[in-house]
Design a protein around this motif. Structure first.
Motif, PDB file in Angstrom:
ATOM      1  N   MET A 314      66.194  12.590  40.377  1.00 32.38           N
ATOM      2  CA  MET A 314      66.838  12.493  41.693  1.00 32.38           C
ATOM      3  C   MET A 314      67.214  13.882  42.213  1.00 32.38           C
ATOM      4  SD  MET A 314      67.179   9.427  43.000  1.00 32.38           S
ATOM      5  CE  MET A 314      68.682   9.442  44.001  1.00 32.38           C
ATOM      6  N   ASP A 315      67.758  14.722  41.350  1.00 36.02           N
ATOM      7  CA  ASP A 315      68.133  16.080  41.761  1.00 36.02           C
ATOM      8  C   ASP A 315      66.909  16.867  42.211  1.00 36.02           C
ATOM      9  OD1 ASP A 315      70.777  15.600  41.210  1.00 36.02           O
ATOM     10  OD2 ASP A 315      70.755  16.551  39.227  1.00 36.02           O
ATOM     11  N   TRP A 316      65.797  16.729  41.484  1.00 33.01           N
ATOM     12  CA  TRP A 316      64.573  17.447  41.863  1.00 33.01           C
ATOM     13  C   TRP A 316      64.068  16.984  43.221  1.00 33.01           C
ATOM     14  CZ3 TRP A 316      62.286  16.240  36.388  1.00 33.01           C
ATOM     15  CH2 TRP A 316      62.916  17.063  35.439  1.00 33.01           C
ATOM     16  N   MET A 317      64.114  15.665  43.459  1.00 30.71           N
ATOM     17  CA  MET A 317      63.622  15.147  44.745  1.00 30.71           C
ATOM     18  C   MET A 317      64.519  15.570  45.903  1.00 30.71           C
ATOM     19  SD  MET A 317      62.038  11.351  44.022  1.00 30.71           S
ATOM     20  CE  MET A 317      63.528  10.630  43.321  1.00 30.71           C
ATOM     21  N   LYS A 318      65.805  15.726  45.645  1.00 29.29           N
ATOM     22  CA  LYS A 318      66.735  16.132  46.701  1.00 29.29           C
ATOM     23  C   LYS A 318      66.718  17.639  46.942  1.00 29.29           C
ATOM     24  CE  LYS A 318      70.053  12.336  46.054  1.00 29.29           C
ATOM     25  NZ  LYS A 318      71.428  11.980  45.644  1.00 29.29           N
ATOM     26  N   GLY A 319      66.172  18.400  46.006  1.00 24.98           N
ATOM     27  CA  GLY A 319      66.135  19.853  46.137  1.00 24.98           C
ATOM     28  C   GLY A 319      65.094  20.310  47.135  1.00 24.98           C
ATOM     29  N   TYR A 320      64.971  21.631  47.270  1.00 27.94           N
ATOM     30  CA  TYR A 320      64.048  22.198  48.251  1.00 27.94           C
ATOM     31  C   TYR A 320      62.747  22.679  47.616  1.00 27.94           C
ATOM     32  CZ  TYR A 320      66.000  26.579  46.451  1.00 27.94           C
ATOM     33  OH  TYR A 320      66.398  27.602  45.636  1.00 27.94           O
ATOM     34  N   GLN A 321      62.657  22.617  46.291  1.00 27.64           N
ATOM     35  CA  GLN A 321      61.460  23.104  45.612  1.00 27.64           C
ATOM     36  C   GLN A 321      60.380  22.036  45.676  1.00 27.64           C
ATOM     37  OE1 GLN A 321      59.064  23.426  43.532  1.00 27.64           O
ATOM     38  NE2 GLN A 321      59.322  25.106  42.135  1.00 27.64           N
ATOM     39  N   GLU A 322      59.315  22.327  46.397  1.00 21.64           N
ATOM     40  CA  GLU A 322      58.295  21.322  46.687  1.00 21.64           C
ATOM     41  C   GLU A 322      57.677  20.731  45.431  1.00 21.64           C
ATOM     42  OE1 GLU A 322      56.750  22.980  51.020  1.00 21.64           O
ATOM     43  OE2 GLU A 322      55.510  23.258  49.235  1.00 21.64           O
ATOM     44  N   ALA A 329      59.374  12.474  41.660  1.00 22.94           N
ATOM     45  CA  ALA A 329      58.773  11.201  42.073  1.00 22.94           C
ATOM     46  C   ALA A 329      57.865  10.636  40.987  1.00 22.94           C
ATOM     47  CB  ALA A 329      57.989  11.395  43.366  1.00 22.94           C
ATOM     48  N   LEU A 330      57.101  11.498  40.325  1.00 28.98           N
ATOM     49  CA  LEU A 330      56.213  11.036  39.254  1.00 28.98           C
ATOM     50  C   LEU A 330      57.007  10.476  38.077  1.00 28.98           C
ATOM     51  CD1 LEU A 330      53.522  13.862  39.275  1.00 28.98           C
ATOM     52  CD2 LEU A 330      53.169  11.470  39.894  1.00 28.98           C
ATOM     53  N   LYS A 357      62.569   9.889  51.914  1.00 28.65           N
ATOM     54  CA  LYS A 357      62.830  11.221  52.459  1.00 28.65           C
ATOM     55  C   LYS A 357      61.792  12.226  51.961  1.00 28.65           C
ATOM     56  CE  LYS A 357      67.818  10.692  53.178  1.00 28.65           C
ATOM     57  NZ  LYS A 357      69.174  11.070  52.702  1.00 28.65           N
ATOM     58  N   VAL A 358      61.372  12.061  50.697  1.00 28.45           N
ATOM     59  CA  VAL A 358      60.293  12.903  50.169  1.00 28.45           C
ATOM     60  C   VAL A 358      59.023  12.691  50.993  1.00 28.45           C
ATOM     61  CG1 VAL A 358      58.768  13.270  48.170  1.00 28.45           C
ATOM     62  CG2 VAL A 358      61.239  13.028  47.829  1.00 28.45           C
ATOM     63  N   LEU A 359      58.777  11.437  51.382  1.00 29.53           N
ATOM     64  CA  LEU A 359      57.618  11.130  52.222  1.00 29.53           C
ATOM     65  C   LEU A 359      57.730  11.767  53.598  1.00 29.53           C
ATOM     66  CD1 LEU A 359      56.673   7.358  51.694  1.00 29.53           C
ATOM     67  CD2 LEU A 359      55.303   9.362  51.146  1.00 29.53           C
ATOM     68  N   ASP A 360      58.929  11.858  54.118  1.00 27.71           N
ATOM     69  CA  ASP A 360      59.137  12.346  55.485  1.00 27.71           C
ATOM     70  C   ASP A 360      59.137  13.866  55.601  1.00 27.71           C
ATOM     71  OD1 ASP A 360      59.285   9.792  56.482  1.00 27.71           O
ATOM     72  OD2 ASP A 360      61.476   9.678  56.388  1.00 27.71           O
ATOM     73  N   CYS A 361      59.211  14.562  54.459  1.00 23.39           N
ATOM     74  CA  CYS A 361      59.316  16.028  54.494  1.00 23.39           C
ATOM     75  C   CYS A 361      58.019  16.683  54.955  1.00 23.39           C
ATOM     76  CB  CYS A 361      59.667  16.568  53.108  1.00 23.39           C
ATOM     77  SG  CYS A 361      61.391  16.344  52.636  1.00 23.39           S
ATOM     78  N   ALA A 375      52.697  11.235  44.938  1.00 23.31           N
ATOM     79  CA  ALA A 375      53.642  10.926  43.860  1.00 23.31           C
ATOM     80  C   ALA A 375      54.722   9.957  44.344  1.00 23.31           C
ATOM     81  CB  ALA A 375      54.273  12.219  43.338  1.00 23.31           C
ATOM     82  N   ALA A 376      55.249  10.194  45.555  1.00 22.30           N
ATOM     83  CA  ALA A 376      56.298   9.316  46.092  1.00 22.30           C
ATOM     84  C   ALA A 376      55.763   7.905  46.336  1.00 22.30           C
ATOM     85  CB  ALA A 376      56.854   9.906  47.387  1.00 22.30           C
ATOM     86  N   LEU A 377      54.552   7.805  46.892  1.00 25.10           N
ATOM     87  CA  LEU A 377      53.954   6.497  47.135  1.00 25.10           C
ATOM     88  C   LEU A 377      53.650   5.769  45.823  1.00 25.10           C
ATOM     89  CD1 LEU A 377      51.569   7.422  50.089  1.00 25.10           C
ATOM     90  CD2 LEU A 377      53.482   5.805  50.196  1.00 25.10           C
TER      91      LEU A 377
END
Length: 598
Positions: A314-322, A329-330, A357-361, A375-377
């Motif tokens: 969760m922290d990785w997905m919320k961060g800014y590092q692509e 997500a994986l 939100k990962v999808l929307d970025c 990965a998100a899908l």
């Protein structure tokens, strides 16, 4: 005029003094050695390699070979064969210089490596590595020679498959494993790990040998002990991340049991302060994702409160590092491969919302965009299989549908699969989507557009099948769907014998179509009988065979062509006397007794 160096090296009274002078000269200024090459000095040094002054001569050659220009010329001269001889026979001090000279001569030189191989140099190095295997008692006293032996082997092995094959044939791997067990020198460990990583690309046999020698646990211990040495960390990860090695379930379990996943997570987290992950973090991410893809380990990881991988993801997905958004997500996707875990995961606050939100970025490149959104899908698809997760994902249906019509096939594939899983068991969604005729037309168009993409070719028919089977019966709507040319896609599902579940889905869809329309005669023009015959073969799954027979029964009143009756009758005759499939025998016999077959 000064006397030539070659002559000076032939005068016994001053040879030692002149060797020392030469060594001082080339040590201070490597390029100075190029002036000596025209003086025949290399030939004389080669002669001295077979004398009691071999150590000094090898050291001078090692210094001169630091220069690429010198190396190109020297490698063509008769220097390497006597150096190989020194490796076979020398005492430790001379051995150290011989290995150093060979390593420098072969640095970025395929010609040098070829000569070492042809002269038996691989065998010489492996023999001395074996003879001088480290132990707790000798590792410190022999560290310098271990360094040179391993470094020399490393240099000749890199980017030279024939040298690697020869070393593998000489059973070098068990010897190198001993060096990993006992050496504490970071450079020695790096050399050995790099050679082993190269070995692992040579097929199943060497991979199995590495497993038997417990390479994964040993490498994991090195990662823990050498956590501050970046070069050793990267070398360990190169070994553990080798796909031939890491794809083995036993290796994945050994890595989890070794406790190394916490170190892997720490390595990944070091990239949180960087704008982009470097090679170490990327390899660490790949290792973590692949290890958690093992369902048994996914369960252990999920229950491991100390590791708490869900929070990390969760922290990785919320961060800014692509890159880490994709890793997070994986990880969630791999944890969500069971209903039990999916039910618990969706209770994690904001998890589903974070995935969307990962999808929307926006992402820095198309490649990164596809990688992270795929990965998100994938995670959403796995979650949407679980009944308790469906209500959390349902509000985002339009977002998923927007990816169905994207121009990126990997995202199309995953989004179609996600919508299919979300629709399964949900009559309202199925009915809503089945009435969206432009959507149905678009789905059929995807099959034509992406003929090369096996995933899309498989998922689109399954989604259409799900809409029909799960949706409310509506003959008018179904007629409109059939006008979109969906039936060839449904019938093609019945031919996938390697996936009986998909065959079952196909025939259940055909059955629903016949029941909804009240008459199957319109399907005869789709050559449905040929597909039925294909599902009556002896190698067909019994459940599929029963469904195909049932379709024949439903269509029997519409059969009028003599050739159709003849072909089907032959199959019914064969099945009605079958002793291996009693349900099929009974149904075939019943159909034979009905019109128009009796």
């Amino acid at each position: 005029m000064p006397e030539p160096h070659t002559q000076l090296l032939r005068r016994p009274s001053i040879i030692d003094q002149h060797l020392a002078t030469l060594l001082q000269t080339v040590s201070i200024e490597v390029e100075a050695g190029s002036e000596l090459l025209t003086d025949g000095i290399v030939d004389r040094l080669a002669e001295l390699l077979s004398s009691d002054r071999a150590e000094q001569a090898a050291e001078i050659i090692a210094e001169m070979a630091k220069s690429e220009d010198n190396r190109i010329i020297m490698v063509q001269q008769a220097v390497i064969p006597p150096l190989v001889g020194m490796v076979h026979n020398s005492q430790l001090r001379a051995l150290r210089q011989a290995c150093r000279a060979i390593g420098n001569m072969c640095f970025e030189s395929q010609t040098g490596r070829d000569i070492v191989l042809s002269e038996g140099g691989v065998n010489a190095l492996v023999s001395r590595l074996n003879e001088l295997r480290p132990s707790e008692q000798t590792v410190k006293s022999q560290n310098e020679v271990h360094y040179m032996l391993c470094g020399s082997l490393h240099t000749i092995c890199m980017d030279h498959e024939e040298v690697q094959k020869e070393a593998i044939k000489l059973k070098t791997l068990p010897i190198l494993i001993d060096y990993l067990k006992h050496s504490t020198d970071g450079t020695v460990l790096r050399f050995v790990l790099n050679v082993i990583a190269a070995f692992l690309d040579h097929g199943e046999e060497i991979t199995e040998a590495a497993i038997e020698l417990n390479l994964a646990p040993i490498a994991s211990e090195i990662l823990k002990k050498q956590k501050d040495d970046e070069t050793v960390k990267e070398a360990v990860l190169d070994v553990l991340g080798n796909f031939n090695f890491l794809e083995k379930p036993l290796i994945q379990m050994q890595l989890y049991q070794s406790g190394v996943l916490s170190q892997i997570v720490d390595i990944i987290n070091t990239s949180l302060d960087e704008t982009d992950a470097d090679a170490i973090e990327r390899i660490a991410s790949e290792i973590l994702v692949l290890v958690v893809s093992h369902d048994g380990i996914a369960q252990l990881v999920f229950e491991d409160k100390a590791l708490d991988l869900t929070k990390e993801a969760m922290d990785w997905m919320k961060g800014y590092q692509e890159h880490l958004k994709g890793t997070g997500a994986l990880v969630i996707g791999n944890l969500a491969t069971s209903d039990l875990r999916s039910s618990a995961l969706v209770e994690t606050p904001e998890l589903v919302e974070t995935l969307f939100k990962v999808l929307d970025c926006d992402y820095s490149s198309d490649e990164m965009l596809v990688k992270v959104k795929h990965a998100a899908l994938s995670a959403l698809r796995n979650l949407s299989i679980c009944e308790t997760a469906k209500p959390r994902i349902r509000p985002h249906l339009q977002t998923l549908l927007s990816y169905v019509t994207s121009d990126m096939p990997m995202l199309v594939y995953k989004s179609v699969g996600c919508v299919r899983c979300l629709t399964r068991g949900n009559s309202d969604i199925a009915t809503e989507l089945s009435h969206n005729i432009p959507l149905i037309q678009g789905l059929v168009g995807l099959v034509d557009k992406y003929k090369y993409h096996n995933g899309i070719q498989g998922e689109v028919p399954r989604l259409i099948s799900t809409l029909i089977v799960e949706g409310q019966p509506d003959s008018n709507n179904l007629t409109q769907m059939l006008e979109c040319k969906i039936m060839p896609l449904i019938l093609q599902m019945t031919t996938t014998k390697e996936f009986p579940q998909i065959q079952v889905e196909g025939w259940l869809t055909v059955q629903k179509v016949i029941h909804t329309l009240g008459d199957g005669s319109s399907l005869l023009s789709e050559n449905i009988l040929k597909f039925c015959e294909g599902s009556l073969a002896d190698d067909t799954n019994p459940n599929v065979r029963i469904l195909a027979l049932n379709i024949i029964r439903l269509l029997s009143s519409s059969l009028t062509k003599e050739e159709d009756l003849h072909e089907i009758t032959e199959h019914l005759n064969r099945l009605s006397v079958s002793t291996t499939d009693l349900p099929a025998q009974q149904l075939a016999s019943e159909i034979k007794q009905s019109k128009p077959f009796n």
